[in-house]
Motif scaffolding. Structure first.
Motif, PDB file in Angstrom:
ATOM      1  N   PHE A   1      22.894   1.177  28.621  1.00  0.00           N
ATOM      2  CA  PHE A   1      21.683   0.457  28.733  1.00  0.00           C
ATOM      3  C   PHE A   1      21.648  -1.155  28.208  1.00  0.00           C
ATOM      4  CE2 PHE A   1      17.169  -0.508  29.832  1.00  0.00           C
ATOM      5  CZ  PHE A   1      17.093   0.437  30.589  1.00  0.00           C
ATOM      6  N   ALA A   2      21.985  -1.117  27.379  1.00  0.00           N
ATOM      7  CA  ALA A   2      22.624  -2.860  26.408  1.00  0.00           C
ATOM      8  C   ALA A   2      23.176  -3.701  27.416  1.00  0.00           C
ATOM      9  CB  ALA A   2      22.591  -2.481  24.768  1.00  0.00           C
ATOM     10  N   ASN A   3      24.280  -2.693  27.531  1.00  0.00           N
ATOM     11  CA  ASN A   3      25.167  -3.014  28.935  1.00  0.00           C
ATOM     12  C   ASN A   3      24.875  -3.846  29.883  1.00  0.00           C
ATOM     13  OD1 ASN A   3      26.980  -3.383  26.906  1.00  0.00           O
ATOM     14  ND2 ASN A   3      28.356  -1.583  27.772  1.00  0.00           N
ATOM     15  N   ASP A   4      24.603  -3.294  30.537  1.00  0.00           N
ATOM     16  CA  ASP A   4      23.466  -3.511  31.687  1.00  0.00           C
ATOM     17  C   ASP A   4      21.932  -4.342  31.525  1.00  0.00           C
ATOM     18  OD1 ASP A   4      24.359  -1.460  32.983  1.00  0.00           O
ATOM     19  OD2 ASP A   4      22.743   0.355  32.804  1.00  0.00           O
ATOM     20  N   LEU A   5      21.560  -4.242  30.289  1.00  0.00           N
ATOM     21  CA  LEU A   5      20.641  -5.016  30.220  1.00  0.00           C
ATOM     22  C   LEU A   5      21.202  -6.667  30.001  1.00  0.00           C
ATOM     23  CD1 LEU A   5      18.237  -6.642  29.995  1.00  0.00           C
ATOM     24  CD2 LEU A   5      17.393  -5.990  27.455  1.00  0.00           C
ATOM     25  N   ARG A   6      22.240  -6.776  29.251  1.00  0.00           N
ATOM     26  CA  ARG A   6      23.279  -7.806  28.524  1.00  0.00           C
ATOM     27  C   ARG A   6      23.967  -8.471  30.143  1.00  0.00           C
ATOM     28  NH1 ARG A   6      25.587  -8.775  23.930  1.00  0.00           N
ATOM     29  NH2 ARG A   6      24.881  -6.150  22.744  1.00  0.00           N
ATOM     30  N   GLY A   7      23.951  -7.716  31.269  1.00  0.00           N
ATOM     31  CA  GLY A   7      24.503  -8.515  32.552  1.00  0.00           C
ATOM     32  C   GLY A   7      23.461  -8.514  33.275  1.00  0.00           C
ATOM     33  N   VAL A   8      22.173  -8.503  33.159  1.00  0.00           N
ATOM     34  CA  VAL A   8      21.121  -9.037  33.817  1.00  0.00           C
ATOM     35  C   VAL A   8      20.874 -10.645  33.172  1.00  0.00           C
ATOM     36  CG1 VAL A   8      18.548  -8.950  34.451  1.00  0.00           C
ATOM     37  CG2 VAL A   8      19.956  -6.523  34.934  1.00  0.00           C
ATOM     38  N   LEU A   9      20.510 -10.550  32.069  1.00  0.00           N
ATOM     39  CA  LEU A   9      20.618 -11.522  31.202  1.00  0.00           C
ATOM     40  C   LEU A   9      21.908 -12.644  31.532  1.00  0.00           C
ATOM     41  CD1 LEU A   9      18.431 -10.650  28.647  1.00  0.00           C
ATOM     42  CD2 LEU A   9      17.956 -10.896  30.127  1.00  0.00           C
ATOM     43  N   ALA A  10      22.671 -12.292  31.423  1.00  0.00           N
ATOM     44  CA  ALA A  10      23.720 -12.872  31.266  1.00  0.00           C
ATOM     45  C   ALA A  10      23.667 -13.630  33.064  1.00  0.00           C
ATOM     46  CB  ALA A  10      25.096 -12.628  31.318  1.00  0.00           C
ATOM     47  N   ASP A  11      23.197 -13.417  34.169  1.00  0.00           N
ATOM     48  CA  ASP A  11      23.471 -13.650  35.729  1.00  0.00           C
ATOM     49  C   ASP A  11      22.489 -14.581  35.613  1.00  0.00           C
ATOM     50  OD1 ASP A  11      24.637 -13.554  37.792  1.00  0.00           O
ATOM     51  OD2 ASP A  11      22.810 -12.399  38.386  1.00  0.00           O
ATOM     52  N   HIS A  12      21.733 -14.946  35.205  1.00  0.00           N
ATOM     53  CA  HIS A  12      20.611 -16.318  34.861  1.00  0.00           C
ATOM     54  C   HIS A  12      20.959 -17.664  35.214  1.00  0.00           C
ATOM     55  CE1 HIS A  12      16.680 -18.255  35.770  1.00  0.00           C
ATOM     56  NE2 HIS A  12      16.469 -18.531  34.442  1.00  0.00           N
TER      57      HIS A  12
END
Length: 271
Positions: free
Chosen positions: A260-271
């Protein structure tokens, strides 16, 4: 290292925790308290300043008036109070369940304060075509709580949380532990003062579209049997965005924190 702080909000003393360093990310739940996000917060703290908190009236966030209801707007105001205490003009916000509804109210009321909002499975029952039926179901759960107590209310809640006719996934895990005294208090507050306001919230779609915030709708990869899959899909369609899949189901951050943390990292880094 985790540091614990308090700040006064509107009729409440809020308890919040701070981990790590870097860009500010706030993890917002409702009715779960800060402890539920601890595994994910620890994993993110190597890259971000991660803030979690107990929602008003839950665990360490004590109300002046214990009978005051908890609305998404008040909870959003609480998030702003914590940001102000941290001297943070903006933050990325991840909200799950009722916390996702808090996040939507935050973007609507304070549009410049949120860079990215990840709204993970908000229970926006009013967006569904059968909203009247779903609303009546919530009313029945609240009535069950007042008449028959917490255990009966949780059983009724689990019934309305699933899509009609859907089977709950088989669980190979151990039976749930007996609730702690604090969990009993938190559960009572959820049913008496929070559930109805959260599920009846109607997002201001125009305000969300016009805000400078990037709004991401998250859906659990294993949440197809839940009403929150329907509500999240409905919100994404109304906003014209594609939902982002997160590991696990509704509480994937507890079940699979690393993924889940990796999923969230990916979303935040995608900005």
């Amino acid at each position: 290292m985790t540091t614990i702080h308090t700040v006064d909000g509107s009729g409440v003393r809020l308890r919040y925790e701070v981990r790590g360093s870097g860009p500010l990310v706030m993890l917002v739940a409702s009715p779960m308290d800060a402890e539920a996000f601890a595994p994910v917060a620890d994993l993110l703290a190597d890259e971000y300043t991660v803030v979690t908190h107990d929602p008003r009236g839950i665990s360490g966030s004590v109300l002046d008036d214990p009978e005051q209801d908890s609305t998404p707007e008040l909870r959003a105001e609480d998030v702003v109070a914590i940001m102000d205490a941290l001297h943070a003009e903006t933050a990325d916000v991840f909200g799950s369940s009722g916390g996702a509804v808090t996040g939507l109210a935050l973007v609507t009321g304070w549009p410049g304060r949120v860079r990215t909002l990840v709204a993970h499975e908000p229970p926006l029952l009013e967006l569904l075509p059968d909203a009247a039926v779903r609303r009546a179901g919530v009313d029945d759960v609240v009535t069950t709580f007042h008449r028959h107590g917490l255990e009966a209310a949780w059983m009724a809640f689990m019934e309305i949380a699933t899509v009609d006719g859907a089977d709950m996934p088989d669980s190979d895990g151990p039976p749930p532990e007996e609730p702690s005294p604090q969990e009993i208090v938190n559960g009572g507050r959820f049913f008496a003062h929070e559930l109805s306001h959260t599920t009846r919230y109607v997002p201001d779609l125009s305000a969300l579209r016009s805000a400078p915030t990037r709004v991401v709708v998250g859906i659990g990869a294993e949440s197809g049997h839940l009403q929150t899959h329907r509500t999240s899909t409905a919100l994404a369609e109304l906003l014209g965005v594609t939902p982002v899949e997160f590991s696990g189901e509704h509480i994937g951050f507890l079940e699979r924190p690393k993924e889940f943390a990796n999923d969230l990292r990916g979303v935040l880094a995608d900005h």
